[in-house]
Design a protein around this motif. Structure first.
Motif, short mmCIF file in Angstrom:
data_model
loop_
_atom_site.label_atom_id
_atom_site.label_comp_id
_atom_site.label_asym_id
_atom_site.label_seq_id
_atom_site.Cartn_x
_atom_site.Cartn_y
_atom_site.Cartn_z
N GLY A 289 21.14 161.68 15.93
CA GLY A 289 20.13 161.69 16.81
C GLY A 289 19.46 163.27 16.92
O GLY A 289 18.14 163.67 16.40
N ILE A 290 20.33 164.13 17.22
CA ILE A 290 19.91 165.36 17.30
C ILE A 290 19.62 166.08 16.16
O ILE A 290 18.28 166.74 16.06
N ALA A 291 20.06 165.76 14.89
CA ALA A 291 19.68 166.16 13.57
C ALA A 291 18.06 165.71 13.48
O ALA A 291 17.37 166.50 12.84
N LEU A 292 17.82 164.44 13.74
CA LEU A 292 16.59 163.76 13.70
C LEU A 292 15.47 164.31 14.62
O LEU A 292 14.44 164.58 14.18
N VAL A 293 15.83 164.28 15.66
CA VAL A 293 14.71 164.49 16.80
C VAL A 293 14.54 166.00 16.60
O VAL A 293 13.41 166.67 17.02
N GLY A 294 15.54 166.80 16.49
CA GLY A 294 15.50 168.31 16.19
C GLY A 294 14.43 168.85 15.43
O GLY A 294 13.89 169.86 15.33
N PHE A 295 13.87 167.83 14.41
CA PHE A 295 12.82 168.20 13.51
C PHE A 295 11.45 168.19 14.24
O PHE A 295 10.31 168.66 13.85
N PHE A 296 11.68 167.38 15.44
CA PHE A 296 10.13 167.41 16.17
C PHE A 296 9.94 167.96 17.43
O PHE A 296 9.31 167.68 18.17
N VAL A 322 16.56 165.49 22.76
CA VAL A 322 17.83 166.29 22.26
C VAL A 322 18.63 166.83 23.36
O VAL A 322 20.18 166.52 23.22
N ALA A 323 18.22 166.88 24.64
CA ALA A 323 19.10 167.10 25.75
C ALA A 323 19.94 165.83 26.06
O ALA A 323 21.20 166.01 26.42
N VAL A 324 19.48 164.60 25.92
CA VAL A 324 19.97 163.46 26.31
C VAL A 324 21.12 163.33 25.34
O VAL A 324 22.41 163.00 25.83
N PHE A 325 20.93 163.47 24.11
CA PHE A 325 22.09 163.44 23.04
C PHE A 325 23.19 164.51 23.42
O PHE A 325 24.42 164.01 23.07
N SER A 326 22.66 165.53 23.61
CA SER A 326 23.58 166.59 24.04
C SER A 326 24.59 166.17 25.28
O SER A 326 25.90 166.30 25.17
N ALA A 327 23.81 165.34 26.23
CA ALA A 327 24.46 165.30 27.48
C ALA A 327 25.60 163.98 27.10
O ALA A 327 26.73 164.00 27.59
N ILE A 328 25.24 163.10 26.19
CA ILE A 328 26.00 162.08 25.87
C ILE A 328 27.32 162.58 25.53
O ILE A 328 28.48 162.36 25.63
N LYS A 329 27.21 163.59 24.38
CA LYS A 329 28.47 164.33 23.91
C LYS A 329 29.31 164.99 24.98
O LYS A 329 30.59 165.05 24.83
N MET A 330 28.69 165.61 25.84
CA MET A 330 29.38 166.34 26.93
C MET A 330 30.08 165.45 27.88
O MET A 330 31.51 165.71 27.92
N PHE A 331 29.66 164.20 28.21
CA PHE A 331 30.38 163.39 28.74
C PHE A 331 31.43 162.80 28.01
O PHE A 331 32.60 162.75 28.61
N ALA A 332 31.29 162.25 26.89
CA ALA A 332 32.35 162.01 25.86
C ALA A 332 33.56 162.90 25.97
O ALA A 332 34.69 162.56 26.16
N GLY A 361 23.88 176.26 29.15
CA GLY A 361 22.86 176.82 28.12
C GLY A 361 21.93 175.58 27.83
O GLY A 361 20.66 175.83 27.95
N GLY A 362 22.33 174.38 28.09
CA GLY A 362 21.72 173.01 27.64
C GLY A 362 20.73 172.85 29.22
O GLY A 362 19.50 172.57 28.86
N MET A 363 21.15 172.98 30.32
CA MET A 363 20.43 172.66 31.39
C MET A 363 19.24 173.87 31.51
O MET A 363 18.22 173.54 32.05
N THR A 364 19.63 174.83 31.11
CA THR A 364 18.11 176.07 31.12
C THR A 364 17.49 175.46 30.13
O THR A 364 16.21 176.05 30.18
N GLY A 365 17.82 174.92 28.96
CA GLY A 365 17.08 174.47 27.82
C GLY A 365 16.13 173.39 28.50
O GLY A 365 14.89 173.31 28.26
N VAL A 366 16.77 172.50 29.53
CA VAL A 366 15.99 171.41 29.91
C VAL A 366 14.86 171.95 30.85
O VAL A 366 13.68 171.56 30.87
N ALA A 367 15.12 173.04 31.62
CA ALA A 367 14.54 173.85 32.54
C ALA A 367 13.22 174.25 31.75
O ALA A 367 11.98 174.13 32.32
N VAL A 368 13.45 174.96 30.52
CA VAL A 368 12.42 175.40 29.77
C VAL A 368 11.49 174.48 29.26
O VAL A 368 10.31 174.29 29.30
N ALA A 369 12.11 173.29 28.98
CA ALA A 369 11.50 172.12 28.52
C ALA A 369 10.27 171.43 29.32
O ALA A 369 9.65 170.92 29.11
N THR A 370 10.58 171.66 30.82
CA THR A 370 9.59 171.10 31.60
C THR A 370 8.44 171.87 31.48
O THR A 370 7.48 171.32 32.26
N SER A 371 8.41 172.82 30.65
CA SER A 371 6.98 173.33 30.09
C SER A 371 6.30 174.27 31.28
O SER A 371 5.73 175.24 31.00
#
Lengths: 533, 185, 309
Positions: A289-296, A322-332, A361-371
């Motif tokens: 998922g990250i690999a594919l969504v990462g293209f967009f 991308v953040a959700v997919f990363s979160a899934i991994k983090m939980f796992a 790093g991920g959560m600050t990414g979410v913060a930045v993606a809130t635009s």
């Protein structure tokens, strides 16, 4: 290279001679060559970073001038991105382990693999040759029209990075074909070790995104030499189109760096928790998922470049996936420790650091993606700290975790666990110490790539530089005790961590030909169930 | 182990096609962006094209693709002959392309500082893209010719098939380039 | 509490209508991150201590994993992220929409300074004066490379891209002087490309405007062109290219290339006339480098732009 003193014949010693190393097509030796290359790049890029940090201790006029400063951060970025982080984990550990993990003796195209290393070396040399020509001052992002008009050696660097890109494509192509065609019958797709899955996903990005980078840099280089004006408004060109092309590669490039790091973490967590990864399927889905969504998601680099509201919204929303997919991994990863048998050792300490950096790093990414927040943070130290956490921190700690975890696999020897733990703590504190103040600097409004800054920010810069010093100390220590272990470390045995991973089912270090016949593995790579009474 | 070498080759060639496809996609995106910005300049640029040369070249490449398909269908012996045809037609294409470039350069249509073509905004960009895209395509054709020559020596149906896939890809790119640079005025 | 958090996070004082909302969203996101970190690292710490390898540690079979639990967890995460995104996006929309009767100010960036031109022709360098409480819309462009107009106290930033016009809307809420920084790397002087926004109470602003009483920009340019004798040559076709209607058109150059007669080209031709000479004319024009202020230059360019046939 040292030779083990009590040598069962291994890939290190057979065949003998420097020439056999230089001409080798053995994936294990190529991995070692890549290790040498990427470690040198890390040292060089790190040296540039240290000079930058020392310069920034004073608000103005430190040890280098403004122009030299611009060149230093440019080359720091170029060396770290294209010569260290992109090839680091795939080139070294991917090369070494993917065949061992799928029960193959070789990659699908051994000679292509050899070529990919030497193309990498050539590209690195060309890129560094630009330093002799005075260096480049564009920043690693080569934004036009600055990059097409600056009088520095832009074209040389473009050629160098283009060549490095060719090496990436060769490596990626080889891995994909290898995973498709070289798996032993006892390794079906859904029994692939998670590290192999991440290398596979990374390879897809390498093959599909790198050409666009090559193209955009080739155009910038050609523009710089022949004044084509393709991205220069003075000739009708559009500088923002370049940014679209550049980030179409360079955003997925972040996942080129971080996906293999995630693969390393999955392996290390499972081994040191002595537990099956929580949700193998979830991790695989998240990886692809990250690999594919990462293209967009590339547009989220351009929220303040004059993009329409619709585009801003779409790119922001896609980035959240991308953040959700990363979160899934983090939980796992965290849940994998549940009801395990947790052994604390240097590799897992690095993984803890990874998890910390990855989460923030991920959560600050979410913060930045809130635009809207990006409007304040864009191009400030907040972004610098964010991407150093998520991209550099994650890659570096996973690289070090991998190095410590698989060191016995690579060399058949053990390193000093005490020193390794000390270094792991120094790296963790050093890294956080370097970049935590930079988050605050970004909040305060310090733009990146600033040579001079207002005095009230000095204490944060001093703190950041102290952190960088500690980080360098940790890395330097690592180099020393691993070097000592390489020569004098006690033998490790074939599987010192009692891992069930496929790669540990061959001798450590492996012989030149690891499998005399396709291996028959009845239990999968995470079969710790027999530990439970 | 799954069917081995032929399988590996087939995956490889499709990956190469995907990778190269994105390379051209980047340029197509540039073309689209600038065409949207400068419709008149681009239309005028298309008007500068040597139409009959472009058309002839399209025919030449399509014929070569036909020969390629025939080579894959034919037995190894006949394939060698068909591949000679492919090589010849590829050579003709490159020759015509070179002649076309020479005509344009003679007219002062050179990208960069020495451009002496029409000054409608966007036409200079069109000319730059024309050289970049047809040049990159020609490079791919040269690589394709080398592969065809290699396939002819190997006489291995799997190799011929994979080289064929690549050749059709290069042909397909031209089929897209042709309207962009010769027809859509 | 709000102010304490703001200071702890090193955020600058707030001086625009957008700032408070942004800071509050910032706290929310940070709060989410800390909450997640607390839960995850709390769990991790507990697992590591509870299940660490030690003599007498008896393993228990991990419970069967529930697909429902996994999907549910992912869905909750997605919901949280989407909520944050909606909040941020709505905020961005509001920030991007200029208020009614916005005061429009042109901003021209170049290496390494900011020029501001008001609709009435007033021009200033590195110093932008705005009235408190009135919406302002900045129209930005650049004369050379990309710059980015950034006022930390306003929490606002917008790239100034050559060849494009971008815009930035804001309303200043607190009178005071705030830093303008360049946030897009633009060369050796990047870190010194600073200016100031001076937010004035409405009455003070009105007084300042009157004090300037600036003439219309294009008209000022016309007068200047007359005074400096530009039109003596530029009116006679044989001596120099005519200015009438040249703006925005391609200019054939002596070296065979073309340039678009935009602000960048016209400014360059004023300062360094020999650089890009119009084909068919002799390079006789003197340089006005150091003789024209930025405001004069802007006025002349504006005049040429307005001078349509």
């Amino acid at each position: 290279m040292s030779e083990p003193t009590a040598p069962p014949p291994s890939f290190w010693t057979e065949p003998r001679g420097v020439r056999t190393w230089l001409a080798t097509t053995d994936h294990k030796r190529i991995a070692i060559l890549f290790f040498v290359g990427t470690a040198l790049a890390l040292m060089l890029g790190g040296t540039f970073a240290l000079i930058l940090r020392v310069e920034l201790v004073v608000p103005d006029h430190g040890i280098v001038g403004a122009h030299a400063y611009d060149k230093l951060f440019t080359h720091h970025g170029i060396v770290m991105v294209w010569m260290f982080m992109i090839p680091a984990i795939p080139g070294v550990f991917g090369n070494f382990l993917v065949p061992l993990m799928i029960g193959a003796n070789e990659l699908a195209f051994p000679r292509l693999n050899r070529a990919s290393f030497w193309v990498y070396a050539t590209g690195a040399c060309i890129t560094l040759a630009a330093l002799i020509g005075g260096g480049v001052d564009t920043g690693w992002t080569f934004y036009t029209p600055y990059s097409t008009t600056t009088p520095t050696a832009v074209a040389v660097v473009c050629v160098g990075v283009f060549v490095l890109g060719i090496s990436s494509v060769m490596t990626g192509l080889n891995f994909i074909v290898t995973v498709h065609t070289r798996r032993a019958p006892s390794v079906p797709w859904m029994k692939l070790p998670l590290f192999v899955w991440t290398i596979y996903a990374t390879s897809i990005i390498l093959v599909l995104a790198t050409p666009v980078l090559g193209l955009s840099l080739a155009l910038v280089g050609a523009d710089h030499v022949w004044h084509l004006g393709l991205f220069d408004p003075a000739a009708g060109g559009d500088p923002v189109l370049f940014q679209h092309l550049f980030w179409f590669y360079s955003h997925p490039a972040v996942y080129i760096m971080v996906l293999p790091a995630m693969g390393v973490v999955s392996e290390v967590v499972s081994t040191f928790a002595h537990n099956r990864p929580a949700s193998y399927g979830g991790i695989v889905v998240a990886t692809i998922g990250i690999a594919l969504v990462g293209f967009f998601t590339w547009g989220h680099h351009m929220f303040v470049a004059g993009m329409s509201m619709f585009d801003t919204g779409m790119f922001g929303a896609l980035s959240m996936f991308v953040a959700v997919f990363s979160a899934i991994k983090m939980f796992a990863w965290v849940i994998t420790f549940y009801r395990g048998r947790v052994v604390l050792a240097a590799p897992v300490l690095y993984v803890f650091t990874f998890l910390f950096l990855f989460l923030f790093g991920g959560m600050t990414g979410v913060a930045v993606a809130t635009s809207s927040l990006d409007v304040h943070w864009h191009d400030t130290y907040f972004i610098v700290a964010h991407f150093h956490f998520i991209m550099v921190g994650a890659t570096l700690t996973a690289y070090l975790a991998a190095l410590h975890y698989w060191f016995p696999k690579l060399t058949g020897r053990r390193y000093s666990e005490v020193w390794a733990r000390r270094a792991a703590v120094a790296v963790a504190l050093g890294f956080v110490g370097t970049f935590l103040p930079q988050f605050l600097l970004g909040n305060a409004g310090m733009p990146r790539r600033y040579y001079a800054y207002p005095e009230e920010w000095q204490w944060l810069h001093v703190a950041s530089t102290c952190g960088a010093g500690l980080l360098a100390l940790g890395l330097g220590t690592t180099l020393v005790y691993l070097g000592v272990a390489l020569r004098r470390g006690p033998p490790s045995g074939d599987d010192p961590w009692q891992s069930r991973g496929f790669e540990w089912r061959t001798p450590s270090p492996p012989p030149a030909v690891a499998f005399s016949a396709p291996p028959v593995w009845e239990r999968d790579a995470y079969s710790y169930e027999d530990e439970v009474p | 182990m799954i069917s081995g070498r032929a399988h590996a080759l087939r995956i490889t060639v499709w990956l190469v096609v995907a990778s190269e496809g994105l390379l051209f996609a980047g340029l197509f995106a540039l073309y689209a962006g600038y065409r949207a910005e400068y419709p008149r300049g681009f239309a005028e640029g298309v008007g500068l094209a040597v139409g009959w040369l472009g058309g002839t070249n399209t025919l030449v490449l399509l014929t070569s693709s036909f020969a390629m398909a025939a080579a894959i269908q034919a037995g190894p012996r006949a394939a060698r002959r068909w591949l000679v045809g492919v090589l010849g037609l590829g050579g003709v294409f490159l020759g015509l392309k070179g002649a076309e470039w020479a005509i344009h350069i003679g007219d002062g249509l050179v990208p960069g500082a020495h451009y002496a073509g029409p000054h409608t905004p966007g036409t200079a960009l069109f000319v730059t893209l024309y050289y970049a895209m047809t040049g990159l395509h020609a490079l791919h054709l040269v690589a394709g010719l080398a592969m065809v020559a290699w396939a002819r020596r190997r006489e291995d149906p799997a190799v011929t098939e994979c080289v064929g896939i690549y050749w059709h890809f290069v042909d397909l790119v031209w089929v897209v380039l042709w309207p962009l640079f010769y027809l859509l005025s | 509490m709000d102010d304490l958090l703001r200071r702890a996070l090193m955020l600058p004082p707030r001086a625009s209508s957008a700032a408070a909302g942004l800071d509050h969203l910032h706290y929310v996101v940070l709060g989410c991150a800390l909450a997640v970190a607390l839960v995850l690292f709390g769990l991790l710490g507990w697992f590591v201590v509870r299940f660490r390898d030690r003599p007498g540690h008896a393993r228990v079979r991990p419970g069967a994993r529930s697909r429902r639990f996994e999907v549910g967890l992912a869905a909750v995460t997605l919901a949280v992220f989407v909520t944050l995104w909606i909040g941020g996006f709505a905020q961005l929309r509001a920030m991007r929409t200029p208020g009614p009767n916005a005061l429009e100010v042109y901003v021209v960036a170049k290496q390494w300074m900011w020029s501001f031109v008001y609709p009435d022709g007033t021009a200033a360098e590195d110093e932008l004066r705005v009235p408190v409480g009135q919406p302002v819309e900045l129209l930005l462009t650049s004369r050379d490379v990309i710059h980015s107009f950034y006022v930390p106290a306003f929490r606002l930033k917008q790239d100034a891209v050559p060849g494009r016009m971008t815009s930035l809307a804001f309303t200043a809420t607190e009178a005071g002087t705030y830093d303008i920084l360049c946030a897009e790397y633009c060369g050796a002087g990047h870190s010194r490309m600073r200016g100031r926004v001076i937010a004035l109470p409405a009455a003070d602003y009105a007084r300042w405007l009157v004090a300037h009483d600036a003439p219309d920009l294009a008209r000022a340019g016309a007068r200047l062109a007359h005074e400096r004798g530009c039109l003596r040559c530029h009116d006679v076709r044989a001596v120099a290219p005519p200015l009438l209607g040249i703006y925005g058109r391609p200019v054939p150059l002596a070296d065979g290339s073309t340039a678009i007669a935009d602000a960048a080209y016209l400014t360059e031709s004023l300062m360094d006339p020999a650089a890009k000479v119009h084909a068919g004319y002799a390079a006789t024009m003197p340089s006005y480098l150091g003789q024209l202020s930025a405001a004069d230059t802007a006025a002349l360019v504006e005049y040429i732009r307005e001078a349509r046939p």
